[in-house]
Design a protein around this motif. Structure first.
Motif, PDB file in Angstrom:
ATOM      1  N   GLU A 205       0.838  -1.211   0.000  1.00  0.00           N
ATOM      2  CA  GLU A 205       0.000   0.000   0.000  1.00  0.00           C
ATOM      3  C   GLU A 205       0.872   1.260   0.000  1.00  0.00           C
ATOM      4  O   GLU A 205       0.566   2.244  -0.677  1.00  0.00           O
ATOM      5  N   GLY A 206       1.959   1.238   0.767  1.00  0.00           N
ATOM      6  CA  GLY A 206       2.859   2.383   0.820  1.00  0.00           C
ATOM      7  C   GLY A 206       3.567   2.611  -0.502  1.00  0.00           C
ATOM      8  O   GLY A 206       3.762   3.756  -0.939  1.00  0.00           O
ATOM      9  N   GLN A 207       3.949   1.529  -1.152  1.00  0.00           N
ATOM     10  CA  GLN A 207       4.582   1.642  -2.472  1.00  0.00           C
ATOM     11  C   GLN A 207       3.600   2.234  -3.485  1.00  0.00           C
ATOM     12  O   GLN A 207       3.975   3.098  -4.293  1.00  0.00           O
ATOM     13  N   ASP A 208       2.340   1.779  -3.420  1.00  0.00           N
ATOM     14  CA  ASP A 208       1.308   2.321  -4.320  1.00  0.00           C
ATOM     15  C   ASP A 208       1.065   3.803  -4.033  1.00  0.00           C
ATOM     16  O   ASP A 208       0.846   4.594  -4.957  1.00  0.00           O
ATOM     17  N   GLN A 209       1.129   4.174  -2.751  1.00  0.00           N
ATOM     18  CA  GLN A 209       0.939   5.582  -2.374  1.00  0.00           C
ATOM     19  C   GLN A 209       2.039   6.452  -2.972  1.00  0.00           C
ATOM     20  O   GLN A 209       1.769   7.541  -3.508  1.00  0.00           O
ATOM     21  N   ALA A 210       3.284   5.974  -2.891  1.00  0.00           N
ATOM     22  CA  ALA A 210       4.404   6.736  -3.441  1.00  0.00           C
ATOM     23  C   ALA A 210       4.286   6.876  -4.954  1.00  0.00           C
ATOM     24  O   ALA A 210       4.495   7.967  -5.515  1.00  0.00           O
ATOM     25  N   LEU A 211       3.909   5.804  -5.633  1.00  0.00           N
ATOM     26  CA  LEU A 211       3.773   5.844  -7.095  1.00  0.00           C
ATOM     27  C   LEU A 211       2.611   6.753  -7.509  1.00  0.00           C
ATOM     28  O   LEU A 211       2.685   7.442  -8.532  1.00  0.00           O
ATOM     29  N   ALA A 212       1.550   6.762  -6.706  1.00  0.00           N
ATOM     30  CA  ALA A 212       0.416   7.646  -7.008  1.00  0.00           C
ATOM     31  C   ALA A 212       0.831   9.110  -6.916  1.00  0.00           C
ATOM     32  O   ALA A 212       0.405   9.952  -7.723  1.00  0.00           O
ATOM     33  N   LYS A 213       1.671   9.432  -5.943  1.00  0.00           N
ATOM     34  CA  LYS A 213       2.160  10.807  -5.819  1.00  0.00           C
ATOM     35  C   LYS A 213       3.071  11.148  -7.000  1.00  0.00           C
ATOM     36  O   LYS A 213       2.980  12.249  -7.571  1.00  0.00           O
ATOM     37  N   LEU A 214       3.918  10.220  -7.399  1.00  0.00           N
ATOM     38  CA  LEU A 214       4.785  10.443  -8.561  1.00  0.00           C
ATOM     39  C   LEU A 214       3.972  10.574  -9.843  1.00  0.00           C
ATOM     40  O   LEU A 214       4.375  11.275 -10.775  1.00  0.00           O
ATOM     41  N   ASP A 215       2.814   9.932  -9.867  1.00  0.00           N
ATOM     42  CA  ASP A 215       1.907  10.048 -11.020  1.00  0.00           C
ATOM     43  C   ASP A 215       1.523  11.500 -11.293  1.00  0.00           C
ATOM     44  O   ASP A 215       1.276  11.881 -12.438  1.00  0.00           O
ATOM     45  N   THR A 216       1.467  12.301 -10.237  1.00  0.00           N
ATOM     46  CA  THR A 216       1.004  13.686 -10.377  1.00  0.00           C
ATOM     47  C   THR A 216       1.982  14.547 -11.178  1.00  0.00           C
ATOM     48  O   THR A 216       1.605  15.614 -11.664  1.00  0.00           O
ATOM     49  N   ILE A 217       3.242  14.091 -11.301  1.00  0.00           N
ATOM     50  CA  ILE A 217       4.214  14.857 -12.094  1.00  0.00           C
ATOM     51  C   ILE A 217       4.824  14.023 -13.224  1.00  0.00           C
ATOM     52  O   ILE A 217       5.717  14.500 -13.927  1.00  0.00           O
ATOM     53  N   LYS A 218       4.331  12.804 -13.405  1.00  0.00           N
ATOM     54  CA  LYS A 218       4.957  11.881 -14.356  1.00  0.00           C
ATOM     55  C   LYS A 218       5.076  12.479 -15.761  1.00  0.00           C
ATOM     56  O   LYS A 218       6.093  12.301 -16.450  1.00  0.00           O
ATOM     57  N   ASP A 219       4.068  13.199 -16.207  1.00  0.00           N
ATOM     58  CA  ASP A 219       4.084  13.788 -17.552  1.00  0.00           C
ATOM     59  C   ASP A 219       5.116  14.904 -17.692  1.00  0.00           C
ATOM     60  O   ASP A 219       5.452  15.308 -18.815  1.00  0.00           O
TER      61      ASP A 219
END
Length: 364
Positions: A205-219
Motif C-alpha cells: 500500500e505504501g509503495q502504491d501511495q508513493a507511485l500515485a504521488k509520482l503520477d502527479t508529475i509523471k508527464d
C-alpha cells in the motif's frame, strides 16, 4: 669477510623477493565508476598519482557502476570477472556482499591507518556498513534548479515538495530512473512523517501511495540514468529542476558558472565506496589491494575533495579539506538543516522487488 658475504647475500635475497612481489602484481587494472565529474575527481586524486608512482601500471576506467550488481551477477555466472575494483553505493555493496560477489576484508589489514594515528577501523567508524565495503565519500542526492526559469514574482523553490508543485513551478523535472529517493520524497510530500517513511514503504500500500504521488508529475519528468544527465539538462535549459548528486551540481554552478542554484531541503545522505569482486586471480588481487591502500589513505581522500564537493569518509581527512570547498559540502551545517538519512538495509532487502514494481509503473 664472512659478514660482508652474508650481508651481500641477504641484500640479494631481499631485492629478489621484492622483485618477485612486484612481478606477482598485475600490470593493469579495470576500475568501474560513474563517469563525469566524480570519476574525474577519482582519477586526479587516486589513479594519476598511483600511476606516476608505478609507471608500468595501466588503468582502464569503465562507467558502468549504475549496472554493477547485474553485471557482476552475470560475470559470476559466466565465471569471467573482468573488473578489478568497483565503485558502488552502500546498499548495492550490502547486496553484493550477501550474494558472495564482493570480497570480505579486514580494515586493519587492507587499509592504511589514519595520519592522526587512529586505526583504519576507528578512522572510518560507522561508515564501514558492510564487511565488504570500503567507503570513500559522503554525498547527497538533491535538487538543482534554473534561477532564470523561476516565474516572475514567485519565490525560488526551497522545499522538496516544490518539486511536486507544477502549477507554482511549471517546467520539466529530471528524476532518476529508479525508485530510490523518488519513493521517499513522494511519501514525504504526501504527508508521511520522516520517521515513518520506510515503515510505510515496506508495504504494498505504501509503495502504491508513493507511485500515485509520482503520477502527479509523471508527464513533466525526464528520467535520467547517468549522474551527468541532470547537470547537462539544466545547463541546456531543458528542465527547470532536477535531482542529481550534489558534486555534479557543484560542477555546473561553480566550475561552469551556469544559472543554477542548489535546493538542499530533504537532501538524501548516502555513501559511495569500493568493493573488490570475489574470484580475482592472485596477481590482479595483489595489485588492487596495493591500489586501495594508497587510494583510501588520509591524504588521498582529502585530495579528492579538492576536485568535487563530497565529504571524505575518513575522520582524519576532514581537517585537510580546503576551506573554500567546505561550504559546498552536504554536511556543512548551513546545508544540512533538513536532511533525509538513506536506509541502506531497507534497499538491500527490498530493491529488486520495488525496482520491478517501479519499472512496471514507468512503462504504463
Amino acid at each position: 669477510m664472512i659478514f660482508k658475504k652474508t650481508l651481500m647475500a641477504t641484500t640479494a635475497l631481499t631485492v629478489a623477493a621484492s622483485g618477485a612481489f612486484a612481478q606477482d602484481m598485475a600490470d593493469s587494472m579495470t576500475i568501474v565508476s560513474w563517469g563525469g565529474a566524480y570519476q574525474s575527481s577519482q582519477q586526479k586524486a587516486y589513479s594519476e598519482p598511483y600511476v606516476a608512482m608505478h609507471p608500468d601500471v595501466s588503468v582502464t576506467w569503465d562507467e558502468s557502476s549504475n549496472e554493477a550488481v547485474a553485471k557482476l551477477r552475470a560475470m559470476n555466472e559466466a565465471g569471467n570477472i573482468t573488473w578489478d575494483l568497483v565503485d558502488v553505493v552502500a546498499a548495492d555493496a550490502i547486496r553484493l556482499c550477501d550474494e558472495g560477489l564482493a570480497m570480505e576484508y579486514d580494515p586493519e589489514e587492507l587499509l592504511a591507518p589514519g595520519d592522526d594515528g587512529s586505526s583504519a577501523e576507528d578512522d572510518f567508524g560507522d561508515l564501514i556498513v558492510s564487511d565488504c565495503y570500503i567507503p570513500q565519500i559522503v554525498y547527497s542526492t538533491t535538487f538543482g534548479y534554473r534561477t532564470d526559469m523561476v516565474p516572475e514574482g514567485v519565490e525560488p523553490p526551497s522545499q522538496i515538495c516544490d518539486v511536486f508543485d507544477v502549477e507554482k513551478y511549471p517546467g520539466k523535472r529530471a528524476l532518476e530512473k529508479r525508485p530510490i529517493n523518488n519513493m521517499e520524497w513522494a511519501l514525504l510530500c504526501d504527508g508521511v512523517a520522516k520517521d515513518d517513511v520506510y515503515d510505510v514503504l515496506e508495504t504494498a500500500e505504501g509503495q502504491d501511495q508513493a507511485l500515485a504521488k509520482l503520477d502527479t508529475i509523471k508527464d513533466d519528468v525526464i528520467w535520467w540514468s547517468a549522474g551527468a544527465d541532470t547537470p547537462q539538462l539544466l545547463a541546456d535549459g531543458e528542465v527547470f529542476m532536477g535531482s542529481t548528486y550534489n558534486g555534479r551540481l557543484y560542477s555546473v554552478i561553480v566550475e561552469q558558472e551556469q544559472p543554477v542554484a542548489m535546493m538542499w531541503d530533504a537532501q538524501v545522505f548516502d555513501l559511495d565506496g569500493w568493493i573488490i569482486p570475489t574470484g580475482l586471480p592472485e596477481d590482479r588481487l595483489a595489485r588492487v589491494k596495493d591500489f586501495v591502500k594508497f587510494a583510501t589513505d588520509t591524504t588521498r581522500l582529502a585530495d579528492q575533495a579538492k576536485y568535487i564537493s563530497y565529504g571524505p569518509a575518513r575522520a582524519s581527512s576532514a581537517p585537510l579539506v580546503p576551506e573554500d570547498m567546505k561550504q559546498h559540502m552536504p554536511t556543512d551545517p548551513a546545508n544540512a538543516g533538513n536532511t533525509f538519512l538513506y536506509n541502506y538495509s531497507f534497499w538491500a532487502d527490498y530493491r529488486d522487488d520495488i525496482d520491478a514494481k517501479f519499472q512496471s509503473w514507468l512503462a504504463k
